[in-house]
Write a protein that holds these residues in place. Structure first.
Motif, PDB file in Angstrom:
ATOM      1  N   THR A   1       9.159   4.087   0.114  1.00 25.10           N
ATOM      2  CA  THR A   1       7.793   4.606   0.068  1.00 25.10           C
ATOM      3  C   THR A   1       7.731   6.056   0.543  1.00 25.10           C
ATOM      4  OG1 THR A   1       7.006   2.385   0.591  1.00 25.10           O
ATOM      5  CG2 THR A   1       5.426   4.185   0.844  1.00 25.10           C
TER       6      THR A   1
ATOM      7  N   ARG B   1       3.676  -3.603  -0.040  1.00 25.41           N
ATOM      8  CA  ARG B   1       4.007  -2.335  -0.691  1.00 25.41           C
ATOM      9  C   ARG B   1       2.798  -1.405  -0.658  1.00 25.41           C
ATOM     10  NH1 ARG B   1       8.839  -1.298  -0.566  1.00 25.41           N
ATOM     11  NH2 ARG B   1       8.414   0.372  -2.062  1.00 25.41           N
ATOM     12  N   TYR B   2       3.057  -0.122  -0.413  1.00 24.25           N
ATOM     13  CA  TYR B   2       2.007   0.895  -0.416  1.00 24.25           C
ATOM     14  C   TYR B   2       2.470   2.085  -1.250  1.00 24.25           C
ATOM     15  CZ  TYR B   2      -0.038  -1.812   3.370  1.00 24.25           C
ATOM     16  OH  TYR B   2      -0.586  -2.827   4.108  1.00 24.25           O
ATOM     17  N   ASP B   3       1.502   2.821  -1.770  1.00 30.83           N
ATOM     18  CA  ASP B   3       1.827   4.010  -2.564  1.00 30.83           C
ATOM     19  C   ASP B   3       2.102   5.216  -1.675  1.00 30.83           C
ATOM     20  OD1 ASP B   3       1.468   2.877  -5.224  1.00 30.83           O
ATOM     21  OD2 ASP B   3      -0.640   2.737  -4.672  1.00 30.83           O
ATOM     22  N   LEU B   4       1.547   5.193  -0.473  1.00 30.60           N
ATOM     23  CA  LEU B   4       1.744   6.284   0.487  1.00 30.60           C
ATOM     24  C   LEU B   4       1.526   5.744   1.890  1.00 30.60           C
ATOM     25  CD1 LEU B   4       2.094   9.376   1.100  1.00 30.60           C
ATOM     26  CD2 LEU B   4      -0.407   9.545   0.950  1.00 30.60           C
ATOM     27  N   ILE B   5       2.348   6.208   2.821  1.00 29.78           N
ATOM     28  CA  ILE B   5       2.168   5.861   4.230  1.00 29.78           C
ATOM     29  C   ILE B   5       1.976   7.150   5.019  1.00 29.78           C
ATOM     30  CG2 ILE B   5       3.208   4.832   6.281  1.00 29.78           C
ATOM     31  CD1 ILE B   5       4.745   2.928   4.490  1.00 29.78           C
TER      32      ILE B   5
ATOM     33  N   GLN C   1       0.588  11.641  -7.803  1.00 29.57           N
ATOM     34  CA  GLN C   1       1.858  10.975  -7.475  1.00 29.57           C
ATOM     35  C   GLN C   1       3.028  11.938  -7.671  1.00 29.57           C
ATOM     36  OE1 GLN C   1       2.546   7.426  -6.266  1.00 29.57           O
ATOM     37  NE2 GLN C   1       0.654   8.332  -5.493  1.00 29.57           N
TER      38      GLN C   1
ATOM     39  N   GLY D   1      12.695   5.037   3.968  1.00 33.37           N
ATOM     40  CA  GLY D   1      11.495   5.778   3.584  1.00 33.37           C
ATOM     41  C   GLY D   1      11.841   7.159   3.052  1.00 33.37           C
TER      42      GLY D   1
ATOM     43  N   TYR E   1      -1.239  12.933  -3.844  1.00 34.66           N
ATOM     44  CA  TYR E   1      -1.310  11.477  -3.988  1.00 34.66           C
ATOM     45  C   TYR E   1      -1.899  11.091  -5.344  1.00 34.66           C
ATOM     46  CZ  TYR E   1      -3.289   6.799  -3.370  1.00 34.66           C
ATOM     47  OH  TYR E   1      -3.660   5.483  -3.544  1.00 34.66           O
TER      48      TYR E   1
END
Length: 303
Positions: free
Chosen positions: A110, A75-79, A202, A138, A199
Protein backbone atom coordinates in the motif's frame (compact mmCIF):
# COMPACT_ATOMS: atom_id res chain seq x y z
CA UNK A 1 -13.51 5.90 -4.90
CA UNK A 2 -11.49 3.64 -2.62
CA UNK A 3 -10.74 4.14 1.04
CA UNK A 4 -8.06 5.84 3.11
CA UNK A 5 -6.75 4.71 6.48
CA UNK A 6 -5.39 7.40 8.81
CA UNK A 7 -3.50 6.22 11.90
CA UNK A 8 -1.66 8.25 14.50
CA UNK A 9 -0.74 8.67 18.13
CA UNK A 10 -0.95 12.06 19.85
CA UNK A 11 -0.11 12.64 23.48
CA UNK A 12 -0.73 16.40 23.62
CA UNK A 13 -3.32 16.66 20.84
CA UNK A 14 -1.09 18.75 18.57
CA UNK A 15 -0.66 16.02 15.96
CA UNK A 16 -4.41 15.34 15.99
CA UNK A 17 -4.97 18.99 15.11
CA UNK A 18 -2.38 18.88 12.31
CA UNK A 19 -4.03 15.81 10.79
CA UNK A 20 -7.50 17.34 11.16
CA UNK A 21 -6.39 20.24 8.96
CA UNK A 22 -4.60 17.91 6.55
CA UNK A 23 -7.78 15.90 6.01
CA UNK A 24 -10.04 18.88 5.28
CA UNK A 25 -9.71 18.63 1.46
CA UNK A 26 -10.52 14.90 1.42
CA UNK A 27 -13.92 13.33 0.97
CA UNK A 28 -14.57 12.42 4.60
CA UNK A 29 -16.67 9.43 3.55
CA UNK A 30 -13.48 7.77 2.29
CA UNK A 31 -11.56 8.15 5.55
CA UNK A 32 -11.18 5.69 8.40
CA UNK A 33 -9.47 7.31 11.39
CA UNK A 34 -7.70 5.21 14.03
CA UNK A 35 -5.87 6.73 17.00
CA UNK A 36 -3.57 4.29 18.74
CA UNK A 37 -2.84 4.37 22.47
CA UNK A 38 -0.37 2.58 24.74
CA UNK A 39 -1.91 -0.12 26.91
CA UNK A 40 -0.21 1.64 29.83
CA UNK A 41 -0.78 5.36 29.17
CA UNK A 42 2.14 7.74 29.41
CA UNK A 43 1.69 10.49 31.97
CA UNK A 44 1.17 14.05 30.79
CA UNK A 45 2.61 16.34 31.82
CA UNK A 46 5.78 14.31 32.11
CA UNK A 47 8.16 14.31 35.03
CA UNK A 48 11.80 14.57 33.95
CA UNK A 49 12.55 11.10 35.32
CA UNK A 50 9.66 9.46 33.47
CA UNK A 51 10.46 11.27 30.22
CA UNK A 52 14.16 10.40 30.09
CA UNK A 53 13.49 6.83 31.26
CA UNK A 54 11.76 6.18 27.92
CA UNK A 55 14.94 6.90 25.96
CA UNK A 56 16.64 3.44 25.85
CA UNK A 57 13.65 1.47 24.53
CA UNK A 58 12.73 4.31 22.19
CA UNK A 59 16.20 4.56 20.62
CA UNK A 60 16.53 0.77 20.39
CA UNK A 61 13.03 0.65 18.83
CA UNK A 62 11.62 -1.90 21.24
CA UNK A 63 7.83 -2.20 20.87
CA UNK A 64 5.42 -1.74 23.76
CA UNK A 65 1.91 -3.11 24.20
CA UNK A 66 -0.81 -1.03 22.60
CA UNK A 67 -4.50 -0.91 23.38
CA UNK A 68 -6.37 -3.20 20.95
CA UNK A 69 -7.09 -1.47 17.65
CA UNK A 70 -9.22 -2.54 14.71
CA UNK A 71 -9.27 -1.82 10.97
CA UNK A 72 -12.55 -2.22 9.12
CA UNK A 73 -10.82 -3.38 5.92
CA UNK A 74 -7.88 -5.58 5.00
CA UNK A 75 -6.90 -3.37 2.03
CA UNK A 76 -6.70 0.40 1.58
CA UNK A 77 -5.85 2.61 -1.38
CA UNK A 78 -3.78 4.97 0.78
CA UNK A 79 -2.53 5.01 4.36
CA UNK A 80 -1.66 8.23 6.18
CA UNK A 81 0.53 7.81 9.27
CA UNK A 82 1.13 10.51 11.88
CA UNK A 83 3.89 10.33 14.48
CA UNK A 84 6.28 12.25 16.71
CA UNK A 85 10.06 11.84 17.01
CA UNK A 86 11.26 10.97 20.53
CA UNK A 87 15.01 11.02 21.15
CA UNK A 88 15.71 11.15 17.39
CA UNK A 89 13.61 7.98 16.98
CA UNK A 90 9.95 7.23 16.26
CA UNK A 91 7.82 7.46 19.39
CA UNK A 92 7.32 4.18 21.24
CA UNK A 93 3.63 3.81 20.24
CA UNK A 94 4.44 4.45 16.59
CA UNK A 95 7.32 1.97 16.46
CA UNK A 96 5.00 -0.56 18.08
CA UNK A 97 2.37 0.06 15.40
CA UNK A 98 4.82 -0.41 12.53
CA UNK A 99 6.09 -3.65 14.06
CA UNK A 100 2.66 -5.10 14.80
CA UNK A 101 1.61 -8.02 12.57
CA UNK A 102 -1.92 -6.61 12.22
CA UNK A 103 -0.68 -3.35 10.77
CA UNK A 104 2.00 -5.00 8.62
CA UNK A 105 -0.73 -7.06 6.96
CA UNK A 106 -2.68 -3.92 6.08
CA UNK A 107 0.40 -1.93 5.07
CA UNK A 108 1.78 -4.55 2.69
CA UNK A 109 1.66 -3.31 -0.92
CA UNK A 110 0.00 0.00 0.00
CA UNK A 111 1.21 3.58 -0.67
CA UNK A 112 1.80 5.54 2.53
CA UNK A 113 2.22 9.19 3.46
CA UNK A 114 3.86 10.10 6.77
CA UNK A 115 3.07 13.26 8.72
CA UNK A 116 5.49 14.27 11.47
CA UNK A 117 4.78 16.70 14.30
CA UNK A 118 7.75 17.60 16.44
CA UNK A 119 10.23 20.11 17.81
CA UNK A 120 12.83 20.38 15.04
CA UNK A 121 14.71 17.09 14.63
CA UNK A 122 13.06 14.42 12.48
CA UNK A 123 15.74 13.13 10.07
CA UNK A 124 16.90 10.07 12.04
CA UNK A 125 13.40 9.11 13.11
CA UNK A 126 12.18 9.22 9.52
CA UNK A 127 15.08 7.05 8.40
CA UNK A 128 13.91 4.44 10.91
CA UNK A 129 10.33 4.80 9.72
CA UNK A 130 11.38 4.36 6.08
CA UNK A 131 13.06 1.07 6.97
CA UNK A 132 10.14 -0.18 9.06
CA UNK A 133 7.70 0.64 6.27
CA UNK A 134 9.87 -1.14 3.72
CA UNK A 135 10.21 -4.16 6.04
CA UNK A 136 6.41 -4.33 6.25
CA UNK A 137 6.02 -4.20 2.48
CA UNK A 138 4.62 -0.66 2.37
CA UNK A 139 5.54 1.99 -0.19
CA UNK A 140 6.38 5.42 1.18
CA UNK A 141 5.24 8.04 -1.35
CA UNK A 142 5.22 11.24 0.69
CA UNK A 143 6.49 12.78 3.91
CA UNK A 144 5.36 16.05 5.49
CA UNK A 145 7.21 17.25 8.62
CA UNK A 146 5.64 19.99 10.77
CA UNK A 147 8.27 21.51 13.05
CA UNK A 148 8.80 24.34 15.52
CA UNK A 149 10.63 26.99 13.47
CA UNK A 150 12.26 28.83 16.40
CA UNK A 151 15.97 28.34 17.15
CA UNK A 152 17.22 25.05 18.55
CA UNK A 153 17.91 26.32 22.08
CA UNK A 154 14.71 28.33 22.40
CA UNK A 155 12.57 25.47 21.09
CA UNK A 156 14.26 23.06 23.52
CA UNK A 157 13.48 25.40 26.41
CA UNK A 158 9.85 26.00 25.39
CA UNK A 159 9.11 22.33 24.68
CA UNK A 160 10.44 21.33 28.10
CA UNK A 161 8.14 23.95 29.62
CA UNK A 162 5.18 22.42 27.77
CA UNK A 163 6.05 18.77 28.40
CA UNK A 164 6.83 19.22 32.10
CA UNK A 165 3.96 21.55 33.02
CA UNK A 166 1.27 20.58 30.51
CA UNK A 167 0.82 24.27 29.64
CA UNK A 168 1.16 25.32 26.00
CA UNK A 169 1.71 29.00 26.72
CA UNK A 170 4.44 31.63 26.60
CA UNK A 171 6.75 30.96 29.52
CA UNK A 172 7.07 34.10 31.66
CA UNK A 173 5.12 35.85 28.91
CA UNK A 174 8.39 36.31 27.04
CA UNK A 175 9.25 33.12 25.18
CA UNK A 176 7.36 32.07 22.02
CA UNK A 177 4.59 29.51 22.15
CA UNK A 178 5.97 25.97 22.22
CA UNK A 179 5.42 23.47 19.45
CA UNK A 180 4.33 23.86 15.84
CA UNK A 181 2.91 27.32 15.10
CA UNK A 182 -0.80 27.69 14.44
CA UNK A 183 -0.01 28.98 10.96
CA UNK A 184 1.95 25.82 10.15
CA UNK A 185 -0.75 23.61 11.68
CA UNK A 186 -3.33 25.21 9.42
CA UNK A 187 -1.03 24.76 6.39
CA UNK A 188 -1.89 21.07 6.71
CA UNK A 189 -4.88 21.72 4.45
CA UNK A 190 -2.53 22.91 1.70
CA UNK A 191 -0.61 19.65 1.87
CA UNK A 192 -3.90 17.76 2.04
CA UNK A 193 -4.92 19.23 -1.31
CA UNK A 194 -1.65 18.09 -2.86
CA UNK A 195 -2.06 14.54 -1.56
CA UNK A 196 -5.76 14.49 -2.52
CA UNK A 197 -4.85 15.33 -6.10
CA UNK A 198 -2.34 12.47 -6.25
CA UNK A 199 -4.82 10.11 -4.59
CA UNK A 200 -7.57 10.92 -7.07
CA UNK A 201 -5.21 10.24 -9.97
CA UNK A 202 -3.64 7.25 -8.18
CA UNK A 203 -0.30 8.67 -9.31
CA UNK A 204 2.23 9.38 -6.58
CA UNK A 205 5.32 9.69 -8.78
CA UNK A 206 5.67 13.45 -8.30
CA UNK A 207 3.94 13.72 -4.91
CA UNK A 208 7.02 14.44 -2.80
CA UNK A 209 8.29 16.91 -5.39
CA UNK A 210 4.98 18.77 -5.18
CA UNK A 211 5.07 18.69 -1.38
CA UNK A 212 8.55 20.24 -1.36
CA UNK A 213 7.54 22.80 -4.02
CA UNK A 214 5.41 24.55 -1.38
CA UNK A 215 8.64 25.86 0.13
CA UNK A 216 7.29 25.10 3.61
CA UNK A 217 9.72 22.28 4.39
CA UNK A 218 13.33 23.07 5.17
CA UNK A 219 16.21 21.48 7.04
CA UNK A 220 18.42 24.00 8.88
CA UNK A 221 22.10 23.21 8.42
CA UNK A 222 22.59 23.23 12.21
CA UNK A 223 19.96 20.51 12.61
CA UNK A 224 21.52 18.41 9.85
CA UNK A 225 24.89 18.62 11.60
CA UNK A 226 23.50 17.67 15.01
CA UNK A 227 21.38 14.79 13.75
CA UNK A 228 24.26 13.18 11.87
CA UNK A 229 26.17 12.80 15.14
CA UNK A 230 23.71 12.67 18.01
CA UNK A 231 21.92 9.40 17.16
CA UNK A 232 25.17 7.43 17.52
CA UNK A 233 25.67 8.90 21.00
CA UNK A 234 22.06 8.13 21.91
CA UNK A 235 22.56 4.49 20.89
CA UNK A 236 25.66 4.26 23.10
CA UNK A 237 23.71 5.59 26.08
CA UNK A 238 20.71 3.37 25.32
CA UNK A 239 22.82 0.22 25.22
CA UNK A 240 24.71 1.28 28.34
CA UNK A 241 21.51 1.81 30.31
CA UNK A 242 20.00 -1.47 29.08
CA UNK A 243 23.09 -3.56 29.84
CA UNK A 244 24.25 -1.89 33.07
CA UNK A 245 20.92 -0.77 34.48
CA UNK A 246 20.03 -4.23 35.71
CA UNK A 247 18.22 -3.01 38.82
CA UNK A 248 15.75 -0.13 39.18
CA UNK A 249 18.29 1.81 41.22
CA UNK A 250 21.12 1.36 38.73
CA UNK A 251 18.88 2.24 35.81
CA UNK A 252 17.62 5.35 37.58
CA UNK A 253 21.18 6.56 38.20
CA UNK A 254 22.26 5.92 34.60
CA UNK A 255 19.18 7.65 33.22
CA UNK A 256 20.00 10.58 35.52
CA UNK A 257 23.54 10.75 34.12
CA UNK A 258 22.13 10.74 30.59
CA UNK A 259 19.70 13.53 31.43
CA UNK A 260 22.47 15.83 32.65
CA UNK A 261 24.75 14.81 29.79
CA UNK A 262 22.04 15.76 27.29
CA UNK A 263 21.30 19.11 28.94
CA UNK A 264 25.00 20.04 29.04
CA UNK A 265 25.50 18.88 25.44
CA UNK A 266 22.44 20.77 24.22
CA UNK A 267 22.87 24.07 26.03
CA UNK A 268 26.66 24.33 26.47
CA UNK A 269 28.64 22.09 24.12
CA UNK A 270 26.49 22.18 20.96
CA UNK A 271 26.49 25.99 20.57
CA UNK A 272 30.30 26.08 20.63
CA UNK A 273 30.69 23.19 18.18
CA UNK A 274 28.04 24.64 15.87
CA UNK A 275 29.79 28.03 15.89
CA UNK A 276 33.06 26.40 14.82
CA UNK A 277 31.30 24.22 12.23
CA UNK A 278 29.50 27.17 10.65
CA UNK A 279 32.72 29.17 10.61
CA UNK A 280 35.23 26.61 9.36
CA UNK A 281 33.34 23.70 7.71
CA UNK A 282 29.90 24.61 6.36
CA UNK A 283 31.09 27.34 3.94
CA UNK A 284 33.38 24.82 2.20
CA UNK A 285 30.97 21.87 2.02
CA UNK A 286 27.86 23.52 0.57
CA UNK A 287 27.37 20.94 -2.21
CA UNK A 288 27.62 18.02 0.21
CA UNK A 289 25.19 19.69 2.61
CA UNK A 290 22.75 20.37 -0.24
CA UNK A 291 22.81 16.72 -1.38
CA UNK A 292 22.22 15.48 2.16
CA UNK A 293 19.26 17.80 2.61
CA UNK A 294 17.79 16.67 -0.71
CA UNK A 295 18.10 13.05 0.39
CA UNK A 296 16.46 13.56 3.79
CA UNK A 297 13.63 15.56 2.21
CA UNK A 298 12.89 12.65 -0.12
CA UNK A 299 11.21 9.28 0.38
CA UNK A 300 13.94 6.95 -0.87
CA UNK A 301 16.09 4.78 1.41
CA UNK A 302 19.87 4.82 1.23
CA UNK A 303 21.13 1.75 -0.57
Amino acid sequence: MGNILVVNYSQTGQLNEIIDHFLLPFDQANIERVIIKPAKPFVFPWTTDEFFDKMPECVLEEPIELEPFHFSSTRYDLIVLGYQPWFLSPSLPFTSLLKSPAFKAVMNGTPLVTIIGGRNMWLNSQESVKKLIAAGGGRLVGNIPFMDRTSNLISAFTILHWMLTGRKDKKWGVFPMPGVSQKDIESGAQFGRIVTNAYQKQDYGSLQHNILATGLIEIPTDILFIEQRAKKLFRIWANLIKTRGTTPGKRRRLVGFFKYYLLVALFMVAPVILFLYNLFVAPFTKNTIKKKKEYFCGVEIKS
